[in-house]
Design an enzyme around this catalytic site. Structure first.
Site, PDB file in Angstrom:
ATOM      1  N   CYS A  68      -6.287   3.328  10.109  1.00 34.40           N
ATOM      2  CA  CYS A  68      -5.839   2.016   9.585  1.00 34.40           C
ATOM      3  C   CYS A  68      -5.444   1.082  10.723  1.00 34.40           C
ATOM      4  CB  CYS A  68      -4.682   2.185   8.603  1.00 34.40           C
ATOM      5  SG  CYS A  68      -5.136   3.053   7.097  1.00 34.40           S
ATOM      6  N   GLN A  87       6.394   4.393  12.680  1.00 31.94           N
ATOM      7  CA  GLN A  87       6.009   5.445  13.627  1.00 31.94           C
ATOM      8  C   GLN A  87       7.090   5.756  14.660  1.00 31.94           C
ATOM      9  OE1 GLN A  87       3.362   7.396  13.454  1.00 31.94           O
ATOM     10  NE2 GLN A  87       2.641   6.341  11.627  1.00 31.94           N
ATOM     11  N   LYS A  91       7.896   9.693   6.800  1.00 33.96           N
ATOM     12  CA  LYS A  91       7.671   9.987   8.216  1.00 33.96           C
ATOM     13  C   LYS A  91       8.881  10.703   8.820  1.00 33.96           C
ATOM     14  CE  LYS A  91       4.119   6.896   8.244  1.00 33.96           C
ATOM     15  NZ  LYS A  91       2.700   7.196   8.431  1.00 33.96           N
ATOM     16  N   HIS A 109      -1.043  -1.488  12.628  1.00 34.63           N
ATOM     17  CA  HIS A 109      -1.581  -0.859  11.419  1.00 34.63           C
ATOM     18  C   HIS A 109      -1.994  -1.976  10.463  1.00 34.63           C
ATOM     19  CE1 HIS A 109      -1.436   1.369   7.574  1.00 34.63           C
ATOM     20  NE2 HIS A 109      -1.505   2.493   8.274  1.00 34.63           N
ATOM     21  N   ASP A 143       8.030  -3.110  12.680  1.00 33.91           N
ATOM     22  CA  ASP A 143       7.531  -2.008  11.860  1.00 33.91           C
ATOM     23  C   ASP A 143       7.919  -0.705  12.557  1.00 33.91           C
ATOM     24  OD1 ASP A 143       6.073   0.017  10.712  1.00 33.91           O
ATOM     25  OD2 ASP A 143       4.136  -0.983  10.842  1.00 33.91           O
TER      26      ASP A 143
END
Length: 404
Positions: A362, A201, A224, A121, A198
């Protein structure tokens, strides 16, 4: 097992209609919906204990402080951090990444190397490019293949004594690919490189154990995870957080201030300047409780069934191509239909009440790799149903017929 009817009743927005049609929400990778218990926790904070935290001796301040710090402990236990002060509450994943990227300005020298993956991203690309501009460090990129997987042999070739930091996502937001982070962390540590993952997700689908992973930094966003927007976490090993300078100055992050010199507070306050999103932090803890009550094993199993069903149904549409066909992926499907622009399809199916994401998500380098302007992305959550997938497929067929 997930009781889908009970779960759906927990989410008031799922009873809404869009353009006169029942809402079908398949944009979960952008943000998840919120159960009533999370919404209620925000209302309850402002209704009953609204006050600033950490600073007051009065009752409301103490109650608010206790609720906020209890949420931090819930988050610590969820991610299995060793210490609660290794959990820094931030404004979200992007904020968390920028704290680390800015902090490494003082730790890198010209010619040092840092490694990112091709599946990132923009929020896990741009801060590191800015870091390289400030320090003269070199940015290397692990390439991807047609299946949307990282080429690990290239990563092996990149690692050297010059490697100081490796950062990548646990799961690709654009393709759903689950990256082999255990292998990457282990290999990076052999060269004494720090690793930031990261988890924006991955966290809605996977319950990460930061101690088992032996990861140096792990970042995520509450929104999220059925929590509110504007709050997230930076997990960092204590020794690494102590190495990094404060990200910003202000109240709360100080020990003593004079006009001659300021000394900084210890963890976690060193990185938490100013009044935080108190209601958001408390609600994040409630969202963590809610998802753990459902169970992440149950969530993963059900979402995998949705993914397999949707993949089979979508591939019955002539001309439909799926991007990201890794065997290890979460419940995300990125696709196009022939040469029809994804925005046009997204606009039409919105009229039928179906919310999907269109564009480059993104993650423009991924789209450049496939030489496409973007994709249609359907991302599923544990409150979605097989019937909703059928509605998506029928809507896509109508859109295709109208645009062909």
């Amino acid at each position: 097992m997930i009781d889908i009817n009970k779960v759906r009743n927990d989410f008031p927005i799922l009873k809404e209609t869009v353009n006169g049609k029942p809402l079908v929400y398949f944009d979960n990778a952008a943000t998840s919906q919120k159960p009533q218990v999370v919404i209620d926790s925000i209302v309850n904070y402002y209704t009953t204990i609204n006050s600033n935290i950490h600073r007051g001796v009065h009752t409301l301040s103490q109650l608010a402080t206790d609720a906020y710090e209890e949420a931090r402990i819930k988050i610590q236990k969820h991610f299995n951090a060793k210490k609660s002060y290794e959990i820094i509450l931030t404004a979200g994943t992007t904020h968390s990444i920028n704290i680390v990227a800015t902090g490494f300005t003082s730790l890198l020298n010209k010619g040092d190397e840092i490694i990112v993956s091709a599946l990132e991203h923009h929020s896990n690309i741009v801060p590191w490019q800015m870091l390289c501009e400030r320090t003269g460090a070199i940015l290397n990129v692990i390439p991807m293949n047609e299946d949307g997987e990282l080429v690990m042999s290239e990563f092996d070739n990149m690692l050297s004594s010059k490697t100081k930091l490796v950062f990548l996502n646990h799961v690709s937001n654009a393709l759903g690919t689950i990256n082999p982070i255990e292998e990457i962390i282990e290999k990076a540590h052999k060269f004494d490189a720090a690793v930031l993952i990261d988890g924006a997700q991955s966290c809605p689908h996977i319950k990460p154990d930061v101690q088992e992973l032996d990861v140096d930094f792990y970042v995520a966003s509450a929104h999220k995870l059925c929590g509110p927007t504007g709050v997230g976490i930076l997990y960092g090993k204590e020794e690494w957080l102590n190495k990094l300078p404060p990200y910003q100055g202000g109240g709360e992050m100080i020990e003593k201030v004079t006009f001659e010199k300021t000394t900084y507070a210890g963890l976690p306050h060193k990185f938490e300047a100013g009044t935080p999103n108190i209601a958001g932090g408390i609600a994040f803890g409630v969202a963590i409780d809610y998802m753990n009550e459902i169970g992440f094993d149950n969530i993963a199993a059900y979402e995998n069934e949705l993914l397999e069903y949707a993949t089979k149904k979508l591939l019955t549409i002539e001309g439909l191509k799926i991007y990201g066909t890794s065997k290890n992926k979460t419940a995300v499907i990125s696709f196009n239909i022939g040469t029809i622009h994804p925005f046009d399809i997204g606009s039409i199916i919105d009229k039928l009440g179906i919310a999907v994401r269109t564009g480059h998500h993104c993650a423009q380098p991924i789209m450049d790799f496939y030489n496409i302007p973007g994709t249609i992305r359907a991302s599923f959550s544990f409150y979605n149903t097989f019937k909703e997938i059928d509605l998506l497929v029928e809507a896509l067929k109508k859109a295709k017929m109208m645009l062909s």
